[in-house]
Design an enzyme around this catalytic site. Structure first.
Site, mmCIF file in Angstrom:
data_model
loop_
_atom_site.group_PDB
_atom_site.id
_atom_site.type_symbol
_atom_site.label_atom_id
_atom_site.label_comp_id
_atom_site.label_asym_id
_atom_site.label_seq_id
_atom_site.Cartn_x
_atom_site.Cartn_y
_atom_site.Cartn_z
ATOM 1 N N GLY A 62 8.853 89.884 73.336
ATOM 2 C CA GLY A 62 8.005 88.716 73.101
ATOM 3 C C GLY A 62 8.156 87.677 74.199
ATOM 4 N N GLY A 106 7.756 92.537 79.724
ATOM 5 C CA GLY A 106 8.683 91.682 78.998
ATOM 6 C C GLY A 106 8.007 90.355 78.699
ATOM 7 N N GLY A 107 7.377 90.261 77.539
ATOM 8 C CA GLY A 107 6.808 88.988 77.093
ATOM 9 C C GLY A 107 5.474 88.609 77.690
ATOM 10 C CB CYS A 117 15.620 103.348 72.970
ATOM 11 S SG CYS A 117 15.429 102.762 71.268
#
Lengths: 256, 302
Positions: free
Chosen positions: B216, B242-243, B129
Site C-alpha cells: 500500500g 510498492g504502493g 513471499c
C-alpha cells in the site's frame, strides 16, 4: 455487472445504539439480489480497504439500496457521519445471494442474528414461501423488526430476555416448537454453526451467509476464504472465496 | 509518442503491469479493466501442485496500507495451464507468470511446464513471499541461496527470468548483484515488508499467521529508495513496485530507475487504477514533451 462508482446518500438515521440505517441512490439497485453485498470505501485515505456491507433492502423503483450496519471501526464510523446529499463510493453488487427460488412452496426459517438481521429483510420481501422469521438481538433494540413484520410471522430472541425468548434464535425455535423444511440465515459464527448442526440433525437444507475480512471483494486476492468439504471448483483446494462463491453457502458444503 | 518498454528483449506496449497476487490471472478484474490496455498481467504465484494457503484472517488493514498472509494459495500448474493461460491469451497483453515453490525442484518443475507455452513472455520467480514457511523467502534472504536458485532456474527456463526481491534484507543491492551474477534477466522489487498488527480489544493477532506482508501507499518511499539503489548497482532492468496508486507514483519509480512498474494493493481500492495509470503516464509524457518512455528511465537528476 460489477461496478465501482460514486453514489448519493438519500437518508441516514441511527436505528439502535451503534447501528446505522442508510439509503443510497444508486443504479446498482437494479441488479441487487437478496443476500448480495456492496463494498463501501472511506474518504479517509489512510483507510484503504472497502468495507463489505450486506444489502438490507431495495426500494420499489429499484433506484436505491438500504444498508444497515454496525460501527465496528474507523471506516464504519465515518460512514455513520454521512448525511443526505453526501457522496459515497461503492462497489457492487457482489456475491451470489440467497437461492430464494429453492424455497417456493416450502415452510422456511429466515434467521438473522444481530448485524446479520439486515439481509433477511429483502429476502423476506422477495421470498414466496411460508415464512417464519426468527431474529436474535442483544437487548430490546429490535432494529428492522417492524419492517420484517410485514413479510411474515416474526419470532424474537434477546440475550437479556427483555423481549421474546431469552437466549438466541435456536432457543426461540425450541421455545416456540417451530418446524421448517429449509433454513436461510445470516449472523455470527456460533449461530451459523448451531444452524448447521440443527439442519444436519433434522435432515433439511440450510443456506448460510458468511463473513470474513476482505480486501478486493471480487475474488482476486484470496483473502476471504472458507474451508469447504469438497475441493472447490476455482481454487482446486478446500477453500472457497466468500466474496464471489458466497457469501451464501449451503451449510453442509462448508467446514465452519 | 512511444510508451513501449523492453525488458530482456521482450517489448511491452507500456510499462504498467499488475503486481503478483493482487490481480489473480486477470479474470476477476477483466470486468473493470480492458486487459488489452495493460503492458502485462503478472499472475498470482503458481506452484507445481495446488497449495491451500494459510488460515483466515488473511488480510488486515493498517494505516495507509494493508497486511496479507494469503500463503500463496494456488490451484497448481496443471489447472493454471488449462484455465488461466488460455484466458490470458485472448488478450493483447504481456503474460508474466509468477512462480513459487518449496524446493528448487518445485520451481524447476513449474518453469519447465511454462517453457511449453510460447505466449508466456517472462517468468517472475518468487523468492520473497514472507508468508510461507518453506521455500520462497528462504531463497530470497541470503545472497548465496539466491544465487544458487537463480542459476538453477535459469538452466531450465525457456523465457527470460525476473527474480522478485524481498525488501526484508539488510542490503537489497547485495541480493540484486547475486541474482544478476547468477544469470537473472531482470528484477522485480519490492515484495511486501513483513509486518504485524495486534487487535488491542481482543488481544489477538489481526492475522492468523501473526505476521503478514505490508503493501500500500505507506511503503512507497521505501520501495522508491530500493529501486533507485538497485538500479545503480546492476545493469539488468527492474520492474518497480510498492504502493503505486497513480501515474505520478509510477513515474517516480521510472525516474528512480524502473523500466516498468506494477500496481498491487491499489487494485483493491480502485479496480480501474491500472488503466488510469496508463492514461496518466501518457498525459505526463505529452505535458513534458517526452517522446519515448524509455527517456524517463533513471532520469532523476543527481
Amino acid at each position: 455487472m460489477k461496478e465501482k462508482h460514486t453514489a448519493r446518500v438519500l437518508s441516514q438515521k441511527e436505528a439502535a445504539p451503534m447501528i446505522f440505517d442508510m439509503w443510497i441512490e444508486t443504479e446498482l439497485a437494479k441488479q441487487a439480489l437478496p443476500g448480495q453485498f456492496i463494498c463501501v470505501y472511506t474518504k479517509d485515505k489512510s483507510a484503504l480497504l472497502p468495507r463489505p456491507i450486506s444489502i438490507c433492502e431495495v426500494n420499489e423503483d429499484k433506484t436505491a439500496l438500504r444498508i444497515v450496519y454496525r460501527i465496528a471501526g474507523q471506516g464504519t464510523k465515518e460512514f455513520s457521519s454521512y448525511q443526505a446529499g453526501d457522496s459515497i463510493a461503492i462497489l457492487g453488487t457482489l456475491g451470489n445471494g440467497f437461492p430464494k427460488d429453492k424455497a417456493v412452496g416450502k415452510k422456511v426459517f429466515l434467521m438473522g442474528g444481530g448485524i446479520g438481521v439486515p439481509p433477511i429483510l429483502q429476502l423476506a420481501k422477495e421470498m414466496d414461501a411460508e415464512k417464519q422469521i426468527i431474529v436474535g438481538y442483544r437487548d430490546g433494540n429490535l432494529f428492522l423488526k417492524e419492517d420484517l413484520d410485514k413479510y411474515g410471522r416474526v419470532y424474537v430472541a434477546t440475550e437479556d430476555g427483555s423481549v421474546g425468548t431469552k437466549g438466541n434464535v435456536m432457543d426461540a425455535i425450541a421455545a416456540e416448537a417451530l418446524e421448517a423444511d429449509m433454513i436461510f440465515a445470516c449472523g455470527p459464527m456460533p449461530m451459523l454453526r448451531a444452524i448447521k448442526r440443527y439442519a444436519e440433525d433434522k435432515g433439511i437444507d440450510a443456506y448460510i451467509s458468511l463473513e470474513e475480512h476482505m480486501a478486493c471483494g471480487v475474488g482476486a486476492c484470496l483473502g476471504c476464504v472458507v474451508k469447504t468439504s469438497e475441493v472447490d471448483h476455482h481454487s482446486h483446494v478446500h477453500n472457497a472465496r466468500i466474496c464471489t462463491d458466497g457469501p451464501v453457502f449451503e451449510a453442509k458444503e462448508v467446514d465452519i | 509518442m512511444n510508451m513501449q518498454t523492453t525488458l530482456a528483449g521482450v517489448t511491452f506496449k507500456n510499462p504498467v503491469m499488475t503486481a503478483s497476487g493482487t490481480f489473480g490471472s486477470g479474470m476477476e478484474y477483466a470486468e473493470f479493466v480492458d486487459l488489452n490496455k495493460l503492458g502485462a498481467v503478472v499472475t498470482k504465484g503458481v506452484a507445481n501442485v495446488p497449495w491451500p494457503g494459510n488460515p483466515t484472517p488473511r488480510v488486515a488493514e493498517v494505516y495507509g496500507g494493508m497486511l496479507n498472509a494469503i500463503g500463496l494459495q494456488n490451484p497448481g500448474i496443471d489447472v493454471f495451464m488449462e484455465r488461466d493461460i488460455p484466458f490470458l491469451k485472448q488478450y493483447d497483453t504481456g503474460i508474466i507468470v509468477n512462480v513459487c515453490g518449496k524446493t528448487v525442484e518445485d520451481y524447476v518443475a513449474v518453469v519447465e511446464r511454462l517453457g511449453e507455452e510460447s505466449a508466456v513472455s517472462m517468468l517472475e520467480i518468487n523468492v520473497s513471499c514472507p508468508n510461507v514457511k518453506e521455500g520462497a523467502i528462504a531463497f530470497g534472504q541470503k545472497a548465496d541461496a539466491l544465487f544458487d536458485i537463480t542459476r538453477e532456474v535459469k538452466k531450465y527456463a525457456k523465457q527470460p527470468i525476473i527474480m522478485k526481491l524481498s525488501p526484508n534484507v539488510t542490503d537489497i543491492t547485495e541480493m540484486a548483484r547475486a541474482a544478476e551474477a547468477a544469470g537473472a534477466d531482470a528484477l522485480s522489487l519490492i515484495n511486501t515488508l513483513t509486518g504485524m498488527k495486534i487487535d488491542v480489544h481482543k488481544r489477538t493477532f489481526a492475522l492468523a499467521n501473526k505476521t503478514g506482508g505490508m503493501s500500500g501507499p505507506a511503503i512507497k518511499p521505501i520501495a522508491v529508495r530500493m529501486v533507485y539503489q538497485t538500479a545503480k548497482a546492476v545493469k539488468i532492468p527492474i520492474i518497480g513496485m510498492g504502493g503505486i496508486s497513480n501515474a505520478e507514483d509510477a513515474i517516480e519509480f521510472i525516474l528512480a530507475g524502473a523500466s516498468a512498474i506494477s500496481v498491487g494493493a491499489m487494485n483493491f481500492v480502485n479496480p480501474y487504477c491500472t488503466m488510469e495509470i496508463v492514461q496518466g503516464i501518457e498525459d505526463y509524457m505529452r505535458r513534458y514533451n517526452v517522446e519515448n518512455l524509455t527517456d524517463l528511465i533513471g532520469a532523476v537528476q543527481e
